[in-house]
Design an enzyme around this catalytic site. Structure first.
Site, PDB file in Angstrom:
ATOM      1  CD1 TRP A 102      -1.976  -2.313   1.798  1.00 58.78           C
ATOM      2  CD2 TRP A 102      -2.914  -1.350   0.011  1.00 58.78           C
ATOM      3  NE1 TRP A 102      -2.944  -3.159   1.323  1.00 58.78           N
ATOM      4  CE2 TRP A 102      -3.537  -2.608   0.231  1.00 58.78           C
ATOM      5  CE3 TRP A 102      -3.338  -0.560  -1.058  1.00 58.78           C
ATOM      6  CZ2 TRP A 102      -4.560  -3.088  -0.580  1.00 58.78           C
ATOM      7  CZ3 TRP A 102      -4.362  -1.042  -1.875  1.00 58.78           C
ATOM      8  CH2 TRP A 102      -4.956  -2.282  -1.633  1.00 58.78           C
ATOM      9  CG  ASP A 171      -2.959   4.304   4.461  1.00 60.68           C
ATOM     10  OD1 ASP A 171      -3.911   4.170   5.250  1.00 60.68           O
ATOM     11  OD2 ASP A 171      -2.840   3.625   3.420  1.00 60.68           O
ATOM     12  CE  LYS A 195      -7.950  -2.639   6.056  1.00 58.49           C
ATOM     13  NZ  LYS A 195      -7.649  -3.832   5.281  1.00 58.49           N
TER      14      LYS A 195
END
Length: 359
Positions: A102, A171, A195
């Site tokens: 990511w 992030d 999440k």
């Protein structure tokens, strides 16, 4: 009703109490005769939900007054483009710390917009560790430093964050609200909700005024943080139901004792599984180096691919969901986000020990 042992990496488990409350209010929100999904985003009923979510997030994370809280769409992946569009000028460099797929994707998107550089990386060791903070040295013309706080695929997590003279952007999609952090270390944090914050559909952005003031003006309206901040995330129709669910999740965290209590429980859950791995004499081996282990995503392998496949097949028979590792790493992965009960982790360890004994 028997609940599954849900270890999915995302969208992930939600607290049963939250699901029950949402179910109860689904068709009749606060005796209105309407679902929250049916209200106008300009209504007083929805506005109260919207503002409560902002207030509770500020309280839980101790967000100072000089930060905006935004609710956006497009997931964390859209932020990969929005960050450089707003903050990377032609005369500056965007610095990235690579700790997994990511963070790679974030840098790839920024490269389409301006100049980037990798200032630290663990790619050469298949992302088994978090780089040393002393190795993180911004470029002389740095616009910002970007990092990914937790790496769902590789099972690594930052334990501490660098203190820098340039804006630090993180992030935090997969570990926000899981532990206490100092917001003041960051100029911006963003996180997809699926999440620890709720269901997919809303992305939380926490952004400092000082950074916002220096953002680029001539970019598309919907990609401009200033517009969303000015309109309190109501420039267009927001994902109202996802924000409602986010509000319920924040209320649940508060009822659990806040982030300190959540963090203590997350430490216990992760320790339970890691101890099982460490005491298995190599039957279960973790991907991450011990000082970089994630409390959110526990990635491990068995001695052979045949045993791995057998483990996953047997786990499904027993009601365990989401234990397959990501294709880029293989093996197994147990995601132990906030809403995963301690009892589920106990059940997993019991299964792991029995499977090892039998094989």
């Amino acid at each position: 009703m028997k609940r599954a042992y849900n270890f999915n990496a995302g969208p992930s488990a939600l607290p049963f109490e939250v699901l029950e409350k949402a179910q109860k209010e689904f068709t009749n929100f606060q005796e209105s005769g309407m679902s929250i999904m049916e209200f106008s985003h300009r209504s007083k009923e929805y506005d109260a939900v919207h503002e409560k979510a902002i207030t509770d997030l500020r309280e839980l994370l101790h967000i100072p007054n000089d930060y905006h809280v935004l609710f956006l769409q497009g997931g964390a992946s859209l932020q990969f483009s929005m960050v450089p569009l707003n903050f990377l000028s032609p005369s500056r460099t965007a610095d990235y710390v690579l700790t997994g797929v990511w963070s790679e994707k974030a840098q790839d998107e920024a490269e389409k917009i301006g100049k980037t550089t990798t200032i630290a990386s663990s790619q050469h060791q298949n992302y088994t560790f978090i780089p040393n903070m002393t190795d993180i040295k911004p470029s002389h013309d740095s616009a910002y430093v970007h990092l990914t706080s937790n790496n769902t695929i590789y099972g690594t997590e930052w334990k501490h964050y660098p203190t820098l003279d340039v804006p630090l952007i993180a992030d935090m999609s997969s570990d926000i609200l899981s532990k206490e952090i100092d917001i003041n270390q960051f100029s911006m944090i963003y996180a997809g909700a699926q999440k620890n914050l709720g269901p997919a559909g809303v992305t939380v952005v926490i952004i400092k005024d000082e950074l916002l003031k220096n953002s680029t003006e001539n970019i598309p309206t919907m990609l401009n943080y200033k517009i969303h901040a000015k309109k309190n995330s109501l420039y267009n129709t927001p994902p109202t139901f996802s924000i409602y669910m986010l509000s319920l999740m924040l209320e649940w965290v508060k009822n659990q004792g806040g982030i300190p209590a959540i963090e203590a429980r997350n430490n216990e859950k992760a320790a339970l599984i890691y101890n099982c791995m460490d005491e298995s004499n190599g039957f279960y081996t973790g991907h991450a180096q011990k000082d970089s282990r994630s409390n959110m995503n526990i990635v491990f392998k068995l001695p052979t691919e045949e045993l791995t496949n057998k483990f996953i097949a047997k786990s499904k028979e027993l009601g365990f969901i989401g234990l397959s590792g990501h294709r880029s790493v293989g093996g197994c992965r147990a995601s132990t986000y906030n809403a995963v009960p301690y009892e589920s982790c106990e059940a997993l360890v019991t299964f792991m020990k029995a499977f090892m004994s039998e094989n």
